[in-house]
Scaffold this motif. Structure first.
Motif, PDB file in Angstrom:
ATOM      1  N   ILE B  74      36.842  75.033   5.431  1.00 20.03           N
ATOM      2  CA  ILE B  74      37.124  73.665   5.034  1.00 20.03           C
ATOM      3  C   ILE B  74      38.361  73.154   5.741  1.00 20.03           C
ATOM      4  CG2 ILE B  74      37.707  72.266   2.990  1.00 20.03           C
ATOM      5  CD1 ILE B  74      35.768  73.844   1.494  1.00 20.03           C
ATOM      6  N   LEU B 127      43.337  86.269   4.408  1.00 20.50           N
ATOM      7  CA  LEU B 127      43.116  86.070   2.976  1.00 20.50           C
ATOM      8  C   LEU B 127      41.662  86.341   2.602  1.00 20.50           C
ATOM      9  CD1 LEU B 127      45.297  82.876   2.619  1.00 20.50           C
ATOM     10  CD2 LEU B 127      45.748  85.070   1.547  1.00 20.50           C
ATOM     11  N   ILE B 133      39.549  86.984  -1.039  1.00 18.15           N
ATOM     12  CA  ILE B 133      39.573  85.763  -1.841  1.00 18.15           C
ATOM     13  C   ILE B 133      38.409  84.893  -1.375  1.00 18.15           C
ATOM     14  CG2 ILE B 133      41.006  83.869  -2.648  1.00 18.15           C
ATOM     15  CD1 ILE B 133      43.390  85.304  -1.637  1.00 18.15           C
ATOM     16  N   SER B 134      37.852  84.138  -2.298  1.00 13.14           N
ATOM     17  CA  SER B 134      36.734  83.271  -1.948  1.00 13.14           C
ATOM     18  C   SER B 134      37.123  82.332  -0.795  1.00 13.14           C
ATOM     19  CB  SER B 134      36.347  82.466  -3.183  1.00 13.14           C
ATOM     20  OG  SER B 134      35.959  81.174  -2.815  1.00 13.14           O
ATOM     21  N   PHE B 136      36.087  79.562   0.121  1.00  6.45           N
ATOM     22  CA  PHE B 136      36.211  78.175  -0.299  1.00  6.45           C
ATOM     23  C   PHE B 136      37.636  77.885  -0.757  1.00  6.45           C
ATOM     24  CE2 PHE B 136      35.716  74.724  -3.294  1.00  6.45           C
ATOM     25  CZ  PHE B 136      34.902  73.865  -2.584  1.00  6.45           C
ATOM     26  N   MET B 137      38.147  78.745  -1.648  1.00  7.02           N
ATOM     27  CA  MET B 137      39.499  78.539  -2.166  1.00  7.02           C
ATOM     28  C   MET B 137      40.532  78.683  -1.057  1.00  7.02           C
ATOM     29  SD  MET B 137      38.715  77.913  -5.109  1.00  7.02           S
ATOM     30  CE  MET B 137      40.351  77.632  -5.725  1.00  7.02           C
ATOM     31  N   VAL B 138      40.362  79.710  -0.243  1.00  7.87           N
ATOM     32  CA  VAL B 138      41.339  79.968   0.810  1.00  7.87           C
ATOM     33  C   VAL B 138      41.455  78.760   1.736  1.00  7.87           C
ATOM     34  CG1 VAL B 138      41.760  81.289   2.903  1.00  7.87           C
ATOM     35  CG2 VAL B 138      41.077  82.451   0.816  1.00  7.87           C
ATOM     36  N   ILE B 140      40.383  75.665   1.314  1.00  7.11           N
ATOM     37  CA  ILE B 140      40.890  74.444   0.658  1.00  7.11           C
ATOM     38  C   ILE B 140      42.404  74.524   0.593  1.00  7.11           C
ATOM     39  CG2 ILE B 140      41.233  73.351  -1.566  1.00  7.11           C
ATOM     40  CD1 ILE B 140      38.512  73.357  -2.164  1.00  7.11           C
ATOM     41  N   GLY B 141      42.913  75.705   0.231  1.00  5.20           N
ATOM     42  CA  GLY B 141      44.361  75.881   0.130  1.00  5.20           C
ATOM     43  C   GLY B 141      45.032  75.640   1.468  1.00  5.20           C
ATOM     44  N   THR B 142      44.547  76.308   2.515  1.00  5.10           N
ATOM     45  CA  THR B 142      45.198  76.143   3.821  1.00  5.10           C
ATOM     46  C   THR B 142      44.997  74.724   4.336  1.00  5.10           C
ATOM     47  OG1 THR B 142      43.272  77.085   4.894  1.00  5.10           O
ATOM     48  CG2 THR B 142      45.113  78.550   4.498  1.00  5.10           C
ATOM     49  N   MET B 143      43.871  74.098   3.960  1.00  3.72           N
ATOM     50  CA  MET B 143      43.673  72.711   4.379  1.00  3.72           C
ATOM     51  C   MET B 143      44.759  71.817   3.802  1.00  3.72           C
ATOM     52  SD  MET B 143      40.712  70.028   3.425  1.00  3.72           S
ATOM     53  CE  MET B 143      41.460  69.590   1.893  1.00  3.72           C
ATOM     54  N   THR B 144      44.986  71.911   2.471  1.00  2.53           N
ATOM     55  CA  THR B 144      45.998  71.032   1.875  1.00  2.53           C
ATOM     56  C   THR B 144      47.371  71.349   2.459  1.00  2.53           C
ATOM     57  OG1 THR B 144      46.066  72.536   0.010  1.00  2.53           O
ATOM     58  CG2 THR B 144      44.884  70.529  -0.326  1.00  2.53           C
ATOM     59  N   ILE B 145      47.628  72.634   2.704  1.00  2.00           N
ATOM     60  CA  ILE B 145      48.952  72.988   3.248  1.00  2.00           C
ATOM     61  C   ILE B 145      49.103  72.423   4.660  1.00  2.00           C
ATOM     62  CG2 ILE B 145      50.396  74.906   4.004  1.00  2.00           C
ATOM     63  CD1 ILE B 145      49.288  76.510   1.662  1.00  2.00           C
ATOM     64  N   GLY B 148      49.318  68.677   4.653  1.00  5.14           N
ATOM     65  CA  GLY B 148      50.604  68.273   4.096  1.00  5.14           C
ATOM     66  C   GLY B 148      51.712  68.416   5.121  1.00  5.14           C
ATOM     67  N   ILE B 149      51.722  69.544   5.839  1.00  7.26           N
ATOM     68  CA  ILE B 149      52.767  69.765   6.852  1.00  7.26           C
ATOM     69  C   ILE B 149      52.644  68.721   7.957  1.00  7.26           C
ATOM     70  CG2 ILE B 149      53.591  71.347   8.624  1.00  7.26           C
ATOM     71  CD1 ILE B 149      52.878  73.634   6.728  1.00  7.26           C
TER      72      ILE B 149
END
Lengths: 327, 334
Positions: B74, B127, B133-134, B136-138, B140-145, B148-149
């Motif tokens: 993602i 990750l 880790i799923s 999807f979650m990974v 999504i997390g790196t996407m927002t990070i 954001g950066i």
């Protein structure tokens, strides 16, 4: 683990996971209260209660399908479409038939849209046997398009004030109305997940599709119903959020997709399905809302806030992965 | 029915099974468009379609690799944004440091753009493959990070003043009448086709995605291949980020925001199965071309851009429903 460590270890393990999140939430509130005393002001607490109640609905919509090892990426589109469509109905009906009927029809339209979106997802996932990720990705795209098309991309103003009052500002026994609705829905969801056959089937479905089939329940109906529930919950969120902003917004739900999944998973639902109770969306919503309100008060750059949420999301998912491995 | 007719029918159905209906739909769409809208066949328009298809092919190729090993990426859209911002900032910084040669600035700038992309890919891979880790979650997390950066670094304003060599030559230049990105896509297509069909690496990717446990038990280092898929996906997204930055002529934190959805749609329409282990690069490239033709056609026909996402959503549903219908018929026959 050695024998001596076991007695205390068991206690900690049994209680630990249940305490971890409430402690984290309290920790976040205390941290920001120390930095900014305004965190604990009456207005801010009411704000936290309202925001987390609104957020609870989308997180809960997500939970119902995550339990079945699914997803609902269309919750954001659902919220946007409900916001736009119900506002349009209200502003159209009000001058002709009065405020009361306008609000009633607007709310009815909103809920109906949620029901329809949920039913479309449910049919494709349960009866069409298509991967929920793709189904809801496609319906997200479609209904976002519908929301921007019917509104022309502009917000819809001039909603009746009574609507905002009844669904956002009203306070009963010191509790804001969104919190009361959230409490009622939380109780109903808890009951249906833990005390009914429907709830049990959903958990079994998430654990293992085959087992559910073998157990002789009409699995498809239950799976379909889960997506319908999800759609209706998201539409309630859409209505309440519209009451809060006081206008119908075609991109009200854009950021909700990721945040709702984040809230459900941080709260303890597992994307592997079959686990997570009503506490997951409650804790998850509270944690994310307290964090973002705190960061706003502290005036942390708006671009950096998602970085924090993203990091917490990965951390929560890592905890879940470790727990699964231990099992 | 005569034996010959039965034979030819089975041959036709065999052909359908190997290449699917996508090529026919693509040709049909092109023919209808050409009849309805003669402007479609203008050289400038065709080059435009080809350029968009190339962007989509490269980023969807990465998405395909990750989906084949049973995951998702993602974060590709955010990687594009991060690459854009990082390369633009480095180029502006390098030229203000007094480096004269535009070639050096562009080369170093591109390198600096790809580094954060690779870092995201490595983090995703770690990750997912090591911590389990799923995906999807990974992502999504790196996407927002990452997004954001990128937003924080630029403060929301685009970064201009990159060397002309980059914006004019790489972004808008052509070789033998075709933009550079088309050659880049052709190379990606050729390399991945070779990898999937001729190399062990390609087989391992399929094996890991088809049945991870079996692959591990038969001695494959499954972690390595899953990790590699995420790194490759990020690298390809980074390359798209560089070309897009050159094309728009500025570093933007909002670049590529649609690409996550589009890359997944392209992969899915191209027959890449989300359960893993299935997917061919040539079909993904065809599907990218199909989506590029479709959105070009909608623009030519002056269909409001708001309807585009509705139509693309419908196409996804139809494509996937057709696929699952075919699959269920196949399993019924067996």
């Amino acid at each position: 683990m050695s024998d001596q460590a076991q007695p205390s270890g068991i206690d900690l393990r049994a209680v630990g996971p249940h305490l971890l999140l409430p402690l984290a939430i309290v920790g976040v509130v205390v941290l920001f209260a120390l930095l900014q005393p305004a965190m604990l002001s009456g207005d801010n607490i009411v704000n936290i209660m309202k925001q987390s109640s609104l957020f609870f609905f989308v997180a809960c919509a997500q939970l119902v399908v995550i339990i079945t090892r699914g997803f609902d990426l269309s919750v954001g589109a659902n919220v946007s479409l409900v916001s736009v469509a119900s506002s349009m109905v209200m502003t159209a009906v009000m001058p002709l038939y009065g405020t009361g009927l306008g609000i009633a029809l607007g709310v009815g339209t909103g809920l109906l849209i949620g029901l329809v979106i949920g039913a479309v997802n449910g049919v494709l996932v349960a009866y069409g046997r298509i991967n929920p990720f793709i189904v809801t990705l496609a319906t997200m795209s479609i209904f976002t398009g519908v929301a921007t098309t019917i509104s022309g991309g502009f917000p819809i103003f001039n909603l009746p004030e009574a609507f905002s009052y009844a669904f956002n500002q009203m306070i009963i026994l010191m509790l804001p109305i969104p919190l009361i609705i959230a409490g009622l829905v939380a109780y109903a969801m808890h009951f249906s997940l833990t005390r009914t056959v429907h709830g049990r089937v959903l958990y079994v479905l998430g654990d293992s599709n085959e087992v559910a089939h073998v157990a002789g329940r009409r699995v498809k109906e239950h799976l379909f119903l889960a997506y319908v529930t999800s759609g209706v919950l998201a539409s309630i969120a859409g209505l309440l959020m519209t009451a809060q902003t006081g206008s119908g917004e075609p991109n009200l739900g854009t950021s909700l997709v990721l945040n709702s999944i984040a809230a459900a998973v941080i709260g303890g639902a597992s994307l592997r399905g079959g686990s997570g109770g009503i506490s997951a969306p409650i804790y998850g919503a509270l944690l994310i809302v307290c964090l973002s309100i705190g960061m706003n008060l502290q005036q942390i750059n708006g671009s950096l806030q998602p970085v924090v949420i993203g990091a917490i999301l990965i951390f929560g998912a890592a905890l879940d992965a470790i727990k699964t491995k231990a099992r | 029915m005569t034996a010959q007719a039965a034979l030819s029918e089975s041959r036709a159905s065999k052909l359908m099974k190997t290449i699917g209906i996508l090529p026919f739909v693509l040709v049909l769409t092109c023919v209808l468009l050409a009849l309805y809208e003669p402007r479609f066949l203008r050289t400038s328009n065709l080059i435009n379609v080809l350029r968009n298809a190339s962007f989509l092919t490269i980023i969807s190729a990465g998405q395909m690799l990750v989906i084949i090993v049973g995951g998702f990426d993602i974060s590709v859209g955010a990687i594009v944004a991060l690459t854009s911002v990082s390369s633009a900032l480095s180029m502006v910084g390098l030229s203000s440091m007094g480096i004269e040669s535009a070639g050096v600035i562009v080369a170093l700038g591109c390198l600096m753009g790809l580094i954060p992309a690779l870092m995201v890919g490595i983090a995703n891979g770690f990750l997912v493959s090591v911590l389990k880790i799923s995906p999807f979650m990974v992502t999504i997390g790196t996407m927002t990070i990452a997004a954001g950066i990128a937003g924080y670094v630029t403060g929301g304003t685009p970064i201009y003043d990159m060397p002309e060599l980059f914006t004019r030559e790489i972004g808008r230049g052509k070789v033998f009448g075709l933009p550079y990105i088309v050659y880049a896509a052709a190379i990606v297509l050729a390399v991945l086709w070779y990898m999937q069909n001729q190399t062990r690496l390609g087989r391992y990717f399929y094996a890991v995605g088809g049945n991870e446990k079996a692959s591990r038990l038969s001695g494959l280092n499954t972690r390595k291949y899953i990790w590699l898929a995420y790194v490759l996906s990020a690298l390809l997204a980074g390359i798209v980020g560089l070309f897009l930055t050159a094309r728009v002529g500025s570093g933007e934190a909002t670049l590529g925001s649609n690409l996550m959805l589009e890359s997944i749609s392209v992969a899915v329409i191209g027959g890449v199965a989300l359960k893993g282990g299935v997917g061919r690069i040539q079909m993904v490239a065809l599907s990218a071309l199909f989506l590029a033709v479709l959105s070009n056609g909608m623009s030519l026909a002056r269909i409001d851009s708001k309807y585009h996402i509705i139509i693309i959503g419908l196409v996804i549903v139809i494509a996937v429903a057709a696929e699952s219908f075919r699959e269920s018929r196949r399993s019924n026959h067996v």
